[in-house]
Write an enzyme that holds these catalytic residues in place. Structure first.
Site, PDB file in Angstrom:
ATOM      1  N   ASN A  10       0.866  -1.179   0.000  1.00  0.00           N
ATOM      2  CA  ASN A  10       0.000   0.000   0.000  1.00  0.00           C
ATOM      3  C   ASN A  10       0.903   1.230   0.000  1.00  0.00           C
ATOM      4  OD1 ASN A  10      -1.833   2.022   0.504  1.00  0.00           O
ATOM      5  ND2 ASN A  10      -2.348   1.342   2.590  1.00  0.00           N
ATOM      6  N   LYS A  12       0.173   4.244  -0.331  1.00  0.00           N
ATOM      7  CA  LYS A  12      -0.457   5.449   0.246  1.00  0.00           C
ATOM      8  C   LYS A  12      -0.193   6.662  -0.658  1.00  0.00           C
ATOM      9  CE  LYS A  12      -0.181   3.280   4.733  1.00  0.00           C
ATOM     10  NZ  LYS A  12      -0.103   3.413   6.173  1.00  0.00           N
ATOM     11  N   HIS A 100      -9.735   1.295   5.152  1.00  0.00           N
ATOM     12  CA  HIS A 100      -8.433   1.510   5.805  1.00  0.00           C
ATOM     13  C   HIS A 100      -8.616   2.521   6.942  1.00  0.00           C
ATOM     14  CE1 HIS A 100      -4.293   2.691   6.536  1.00  0.00           C
ATOM     15  NE2 HIS A 100      -3.932   1.566   5.917  1.00  0.00           N
ATOM     16  N   GLU A 102      -6.894   4.895   7.941  1.00  0.00           N
ATOM     17  CA  GLU A 102      -6.598   6.295   7.602  1.00  0.00           C
ATOM     18  C   GLU A 102      -7.802   6.955   6.929  1.00  0.00           C
ATOM     19  OE1 GLU A 102      -2.859   5.711   5.539  1.00  0.00           O
ATOM     20  OE2 GLU A 102      -1.961   5.088   7.430  1.00  0.00           O
ATOM     21  N   GLU A 172      -5.573  -4.720  10.851  1.00  0.00           N
ATOM     22  CA  GLU A 172      -4.515  -3.725  11.025  1.00  0.00           C
ATOM     23  C   GLU A 172      -4.763  -2.918  12.292  1.00  0.00           C
ATOM     24  OE1 GLU A 172      -2.489  -2.618   7.080  1.00  0.00           O
ATOM     25  OE2 GLU A 172      -4.215  -1.323   7.330  1.00  0.00           O
ATOM     26  N   GLY A 178       2.436   2.283  10.822  1.00  0.00           N
ATOM     27  CA  GLY A 178       3.412   3.355  10.629  1.00  0.00           C
ATOM     28  C   GLY A 178       4.146   3.749  11.900  1.00  0.00           C
ATOM     29  N   SER A 214       3.386  -2.081  10.438  1.00  0.00           N
ATOM     30  CA  SER A 214       4.843  -2.141  10.631  1.00  0.00           C
ATOM     31  C   SER A 214       5.450  -3.501  10.299  1.00  0.00           C
ATOM     32  CB  SER A 214       5.211  -1.707  12.056  1.00  0.00           C
ATOM     33  OG  SER A 214       4.747  -0.392  12.306  1.00  0.00           O
TER      34      SER A 214
HETATM   35  P1  PGA Z   1       2.752   0.314   7.716  1.00  0.00           P
HETATM   36  O1  PGA Z   1       1.301   0.561   7.077  1.00  0.00           O
HETATM   37  O2  PGA Z   1       3.274  -0.963   7.129  1.00  0.00           O
HETATM   38  O3  PGA Z   1       3.552   1.515   7.282  1.00  0.00           O
HETATM   39  O4  PGA Z   1       2.573   0.216   9.185  1.00  0.00           O
HETATM   40  C1  PGA Z   1       0.389  -0.482   6.928  1.00  0.00           C
HETATM   41  C2  PGA Z   1      -0.907   0.001   6.347  1.00  0.00           C
HETATM   42  O5  PGA Z   1      -1.372   1.081   6.729  1.00  0.00           O
HETATM   43  O6  PGA Z   1      -1.503  -0.659   5.478  1.00  0.00           O
END
Ligand code: PGA
Length: 259
Positions: A10, A12, A100, A102, A172, A178, A214
């Protein structure tokens, strides 16, 4: 370990179309040197990169599929800034990330919108990667299992059973996204079992359940074996060919060994 794991990058809001092309080509080169037949791989670039990334995947026959990070729940019309299921399908997009955290927290995506988007996408022929997961407050109060059950309930109420095979679920935990703080193997194993039993109860026993938050090459193999993750949704580590393909390699190796 019978179903192939899925690893989704992803991206982003990272990589313009030139950078995206470069990264896709690099992934192609790595896979040409050593194919990874025990894993399915997908990348989810920003909308503006999708056409270029799709063309290079096709022309260089790179064995990865194209995913999108978002899609509208509406078919067409006056929805400024939105992109439809059909538009993505025309570009060769196979799946879309829905719900997601976010989008839920920063763009007000409600459970109702998530449910409607899951239905619209699958009805139009796009597979979905449905994201769920609790924040730190919920985790600390030990309500994470019921919280995730509630998210699954609300997302799939009214969902057409005949489209169950188009669903992948990604757990997640928000506190792990992140942050560099990955959920530990027991936490992942507990939630994988929980989500799978929820899905079995809804006649979706074969649904792939991924972990995201992560993920790196250092923790991927253990999360796949002891944590029983059926693959990964990878953010930060998917932005560079080395770190992304190291995850692919780690998971492919452990699935190859466990066949
Ligand atoms: P990350 O993001 O691997 O940077 O923690 C995962 C995600 O949001 O899909």
């Amino acid at each position: 370990m019978t179903v192939k794991p899925l690893i989704v990058g992803n991206w982003k809001m990272n990589h313009d179309y030139v950078e995206a092309l470069h990264l896709t080509q690099q992934i192609g080169v790595v896979l040409k040197n050593k194919s990874r037949e025990h894993v399915d791989i997908a990348v989810a670039p920003p909308f503006v990169d999708i056409r270029s990334v799709g063309s290079i995947i096709e022309s260089e026959r790179i064995p990865i599929s194209l995913s999108a990070q978002h899609v509208s729940m509406f078919e067409s019309g006056a929805h400024t800034g939105e992109v439809s299921v059909n538009m993505l399908k025309r570009l060769g997009v196979k799946s879309v990330i829905v719900g997601h955290s976010e989008r839920r927290t920063m763009y007000g995506q409600t459970d109702e919108v998530v449910a409607a988007t899951l239905q619209a996408a699958t009805r139009g022929g796009l597979e979905v990667i449905f994201c769920c997961g609790e924040n730190l407050e919920v985790r600390d109060s030990n309500d994470h299992l019921s919280f995730v059950s509630g998210q699954i309930d609300r997302a799939f109420s009214g969902f057409d059973k005949k489209n169950f095979s188009m669903v992948t679920v990604a757990y997640e935990p928000i506190w792990a996204i992140g942050t560099g703080r990955t959920a530990d193997t027991e936490q992942v194993a507990e939630m994988m079992a929980h989500v799978r039993s929820e899905l079995t109860g809804r006649s979706m026993p074969d649904t792939r359940v991924l972990y995201g938050g992560s993920v790196t090459a250092d923790n991927a193999a253990e999360l796949a074996t002891t944590g029983h993750a059926g693959g990964f949704l990878v953010g930060g580590a998917s932005l560079k060919v080395e770190s992304f393909m190291a995850i692919v390699e780690a998971v492919d190796d452990c699935y190859a060994r466990n066949r």
